[in-house]
Design an enzyme around this catalytic site. Structure first.
Site, short mmCIF file in Angstrom:
data_model
loop_
_atom_site.label_atom_id
_atom_site.label_comp_id
_atom_site.label_asym_id
_atom_site.label_seq_id
_atom_site.Cartn_x
_atom_site.Cartn_y
_atom_site.Cartn_z
N HIS A 173 32.28 40.76 46.00
CA HIS A 173 33.30 41.43 45.18
C HIS A 173 32.68 42.02 43.95
O HIS A 173 31.86 41.39 43.35
CB HIS A 173 34.37 40.42 44.76
CG HIS A 173 34.96 39.71 45.91
ND1 HIS A 173 35.81 40.33 46.79
CD2 HIS A 173 34.80 38.46 46.37
CE1 HIS A 173 36.16 39.46 47.73
NE2 HIS A 173 35.55 38.33 47.49
N LYS B 277 38.63 40.99 30.32
CA LYS B 277 40.03 41.35 30.63
C LYS B 277 40.98 40.62 29.68
O LYS B 277 42.03 41.13 29.32
CB LYS B 277 40.31 40.98 32.09
CG LYS B 277 41.71 41.30 32.54
CD LYS B 277 41.80 41.12 34.04
CE LYS B 277 43.15 40.64 34.45
NZ LYS B 277 43.40 39.24 34.34
#
Length: 883
Positions: A138, A546
């Site tokens: 990922h 984030k």
């Protein structure tokens, strides 16, 4: 300067021409003309021609549904070819990195020139080199494996065409082969139809080992050895291999319900099967090469009378038989058959090493060093690097899953609810059980499916051959009990050795708390005794960015590492920091050399362990030559960081970073968390909702199916903003904070930090890289096509912030334009923009059509959906990163 890029530009234009011919043959002159018109308009628009920019928009808006897909594919495939040409350029004689092994030579020369370093110190640093690259799936490699393979062949053709000496007929043959490969790519669907399973992802990882690393690693070691001999008169020991590979594919179950205990068991077997397959090919070569007769008495004693006439071949043939028997047994296990283990089953690296090393020693002793140091040495090094497991696996699971499992157990036992206990009570219970000799799990207990899965995963670890599982990583780790809980579950599964258990600290609060958690753990007698002086801690880059924005996150990562290094040093613990970096800036990606030298002093003493993510694996390890180049860069950086560590930051610099951190985090969260318009704006201005349809990785995009930005994984969050060219997560808050500090009269201090502190200059360099990929007019165009007018002011506000941020960073760096010190990257971005811009415009148009159909209750047009997927893949190729 342009001399250097003319070779790259001519390759790019040659590949573009061949692609054009392919499109013409497949779809006719009209489509090619349309593509060519769009390309010219895009080029002129990039050069600042406003009229052509408007014409570009009109042309793309007016494409018929039948024209959408061919146009999208043309630009997307062109970008894949440009990336291939660029990758070749980086290792070609004309490229900047033609000298990449030169990186090691440069580093060694630099180290030798230091008055305070003698050769013995440098040699010791080389001997303690340790580099572990952890391959993850990922953000998923968006390009299909079959196309990657074709691009690898295109690369090989470019290499041969570079040879000025080849005859005309050979050149013509190579051009014909290039045309075939580009035609094959054009007629192949570039978008997968189905999501890959975790096993498919693992196979993709094995393919990287087979096609690139298998050859690349021994060649890198040969290169390293030559440089060390030349500069230090030092030869690498045969058994010294400083690089290892681990994989998360098939082991990372965090938020991925598709990775079960059975899947991990299957991938472990498959990995061993692939290793036997690759070693069998090596041994076959050695059987044919090692026909020599002279041998030492030791080797002759080993082979007995039967093997005396060709002792080396005899040993290799018996090793081949063992490999074949092992492979057959693994094959049966993979089919689900239960067979008894054959005698001589290969489960440990020593079983491979011993016969090979016996041959090596004998050849050296009999004056045949030149033969010993050929294929045989390469195979010995592969045994050390890959060995029986091929790649080791990390297990990763979220901390709450362990807490829930223990909660279920304590409720069943009637001793209370572990989940609701205080941290002190949890620790007391865990330490008592870890010290206890009796088992904790009752035989008759029937746990829930989720808990059974956690326990079975521990069982798989217990059954796996020693050395095939590298570490157990606990994501979202917050407390000492999170770590102790895993140790207890592993103990209950029957694991008696000190398996590395690494807490992953990944939010701003958890990073700030990491040192306190580890200090508490190291004060527990049982824990100190059990870990035998070694501790691994993983630092999360993507989730912290984030959570708090890139400036606050990077400072929290620095401080957490700094504190952990000092705590472990004081406690006499060897610390390995494991960096969970991504390829994109918002997830901590930076050029390797800069990133490593910007870490706190002492952070690489325990070696480097770092994740290599999906699409970056292809850019850094897709070809053997590129592998040599990447490993050399890492080697040079680790040696330099350990022997010439960056300075400790001055206190005044730390205060400025604290200030920048608070201001940037407040601004970032003010938008992302507190502005009620932000989530609706994000959902409409980016293809976030459509990304879920892409059959990318095996892992869902969200940790929880409902919920806002906070439940979105870091990867789709960044992927979405990369697509609309606002690149927001990688800069929001940073420039505003810098501006505020400048206004407070500290610009000269910031300039000094930029000049003298690698951590800070790397931060600014990464911002410049993001700014040069971001694009204000494209981001505005997405708003105009996709966002309700009521939300336009928010988009405008964000774009104004971006424009201001760019000015601030240029002022502090004392540059007139972005990437002034990295012209090669600036050139590469410019080259690709001409082809990425039309894909962005087209994507906004496709999103508009797709969403309109949905609002009107119509079925989506498959041509629109397919073209949309292609633009997403194409923009990812243009930006050189997904998430």
């Amino acid at each position: 300067m342009n001399e250097q890029y003319s070779a790259l530009r001519s390759n790019v234009s040659m590949l573009g021409k061949v692609l054009g011919e392919t499109i013409k043959d497949a779809l006719g002159e009209n489509i090619l003309d349309r593509v060519e018109t769009i390309r010219k308009l895009s080029k002129s628009s990039r050069a600042g021609n406003e009229a052509n920019r408007q014409e570009l928009l009109t042309t793309l808006q007016n494409l018929s549904n039948d024209e959408l897909l061919p146009v999208a594919r043309a630009f997307s495939q062109f970008l894949n070819l440009a990336n291939t040409a660029e990758q070749y350029h980086s290792i070609s004689p004309q490229g900047e990195a033609a000298s990449n092994p030169e990186v090691i030579a440069r580093t060694l020369r630099k180290l030798k020139d230091q008055p305070n370093l003698d050769e013995a110190t440098i040699k010791n640093a080389v001997e303690s080199l340790s580099l572990e690259l952890v391959l993850t799936a990922h953000p998923t490699e968006i390009t299909r494996r079959t196309l990657i393979h074709k691009m690898g062949e295109v690369n090989a053709c470019l290499k041969q065409l570079d040879n000025k000496e080849i005859a005309d007929y050979e050149r013509n043959q190579l051009m014909r082969r290039l045309r075939q490969l580009i035609a094959q790519s054009w007629h192949t669907d570039e978008i997968r139809k189905n999501r890959p399973s975790p096993v498919d992802e693992a196979k993709w990882g094995f393919a990287v080992v087979e096609n690139s690393l298998w050859e690349g690693v021994p060649n890198y070691l040969r290169e390293l050895n030559e440089q060390l001999e030349e500069h230090l008169g030092y030869k690498l020991p045969v058994d010294f291999v400083p690089v290892r590979f681990t994989s998360w594919m098939g082991g990372d179950r965090d938020g991925n319900p598709n990775v079960t205990a059975d899947v991990t068991r299957h991938v472990l077997l498959l990995s061993r099967w692939k290793a036997t397959d690759l070693f069998l090919k090596d041994i076959q070569v050695l059987i044919s090469e090692l026909s020599m007769v002279d041998a030492t008495p030791e080797l002759l004693a080993l082979v007995g009378e039967e093997g005396a006439s060709e002792p080396y071949r005899y040993l290799m043939k018996s090793l081949r038989s063992r490999l074949m028997a092992t492979q057959a047994w693994l094959e049966a296990r993979l089919k689900g058959e239960k067979l008894p283990k054959p005698a001589g089953l290969l489960t440990q690296n020593e079983q491979l090493w011993e016969p090979l090393y016996a041959c090596y020693q004998s050849l050296q002793a009999c004056g045949m060093g030149i033969i010993a140091n050929g294929e045989l040495l390469d195979t010995l090094r592969r045994v050390k690097c890959f060995g029986v497991p091929l790649v080791r696996i990390d297990i990763r699971q979220e901390s709450t899953r362990h807490t829930e499992a223990l909660g279920e157990l304590t409720r069943y036992l009637g001793i209370g609810d572990y989940e609701s206990w205080s941290e002190a009570d949890k620790q007391a219970f865990l330490i008592r059980e870890l010290n206890s000799k009796r088992p904790l799990l009752p035989r008759q207990w029937e746990p829930s499916d989720d808990t059974r899965e956690v326990l079975e995963t521990c069982q798989v670890i217990a059954e796996a051959p020693l050395g095939s599982i590298a570490a157990y990583v606990i994501s979202m780790a917050k407390t000492p009990s999170d770590v102790l809980a895993v140790h207890l579950l592993l103990k209950e599964a029957g694991i008696s050795f000190a398996m590395p258990v690494a807490p992953l600290f990944e939010t701003l609060d958890d990073l700030n708390n990491a040192d306190a958690v580890m200090t508490q753990l190291l004060n527990i007698d049982w824990y100190r005794g059990f870990i035998q002086g070694k501790q691994m801690v993983m630092i999360g880059y993507s989730d912290s960015a984030k959570d708090a924005g890139v400036m606050a996150a990077s400072w929290a990562q620095y401080q957490a590492q700094d504190a952990l290094i000092k705590t472990c040093e004081k406690a006499g613990i060897e610390l390995t920091l494991f960096h969970g970096r991504g390829g994109s800036i918002g997830r901590g990606g930076a050029p390797a050399h800069a990133a490593l030298l910007s870490q706190p002093p002492g952070s690489l003493k325990g070696g480097l362990r770092v994740t290599e993510q999906g699409e970056m694996i292809r850019f850094k390890y897709g070809l053997p030559e590129v592998t040599i180049s990447s490993l050399s860069l890492y080697t040079g950086a680790i040696l330099e960081a350990n022997l010439l560590p960056p300075p400790e930051p001055k206190n005044s610099w730390r205060h400025i970073m604290d200030e920048l951190s608070v201001i940037s985090c407040d601004l970032y969260r003010g938008y992302v968390r507190e502005n009620k318009d932000f989530v609706p704006y994000f959902r409409s201005a980016t293809p976030e909702q459509e990304l879920g349809k892409l059959p990318l990785g095996s892992r869902p995009a969200k940790r929880r199916p409902t919920g806002g930005v906070e439940s979105l994984r870091a990867i789709p969050w960044i992927f979405a903003w990369t697509q609309n060219r606002l690149m927001l997560p990688a800069w929001l808050g940073a420039g505003t904070a810098l501006q505020k500090v400048v206004e407070d009269g500290k610009q000269s201090e910031l300039e000094a930090m930029c000049r003298d502190w690698p951590f800070f200059s790397t931060r600014l360099g990464m911002l410049e890289m993001v700014f040069s990929k971001a694009d204000l007019w494209l981001a505005e165009y997405y708003d105009q096509r996709l966002v309700k007018k009521a939300l336009w002011p928010l988009g405008e506000e964000l774009r104004n912030l971006l424009a201001e941020d760019i000015k601030v960073v240029l002022a502090i760096a004392n540059d007139s334009h972005l990437m002034a010190d990295l012209p090669w990257i600036a050139e590469s971005i410019q080259l690709r923009n001409v082809y990425t811009d039309p894909l962005n415009v087209l994507q906004a148009e496709l999103l508009h059509r797709s969403r309109l159909a949905e609002e009107q209750g119509k079925d989506p047009d498959p041509r629109v959906e397919q073209a949309l997927m292609v633009t997403i893949a194409g923009v990812a190729a243009g930006m050189r990163n997904t998430g």
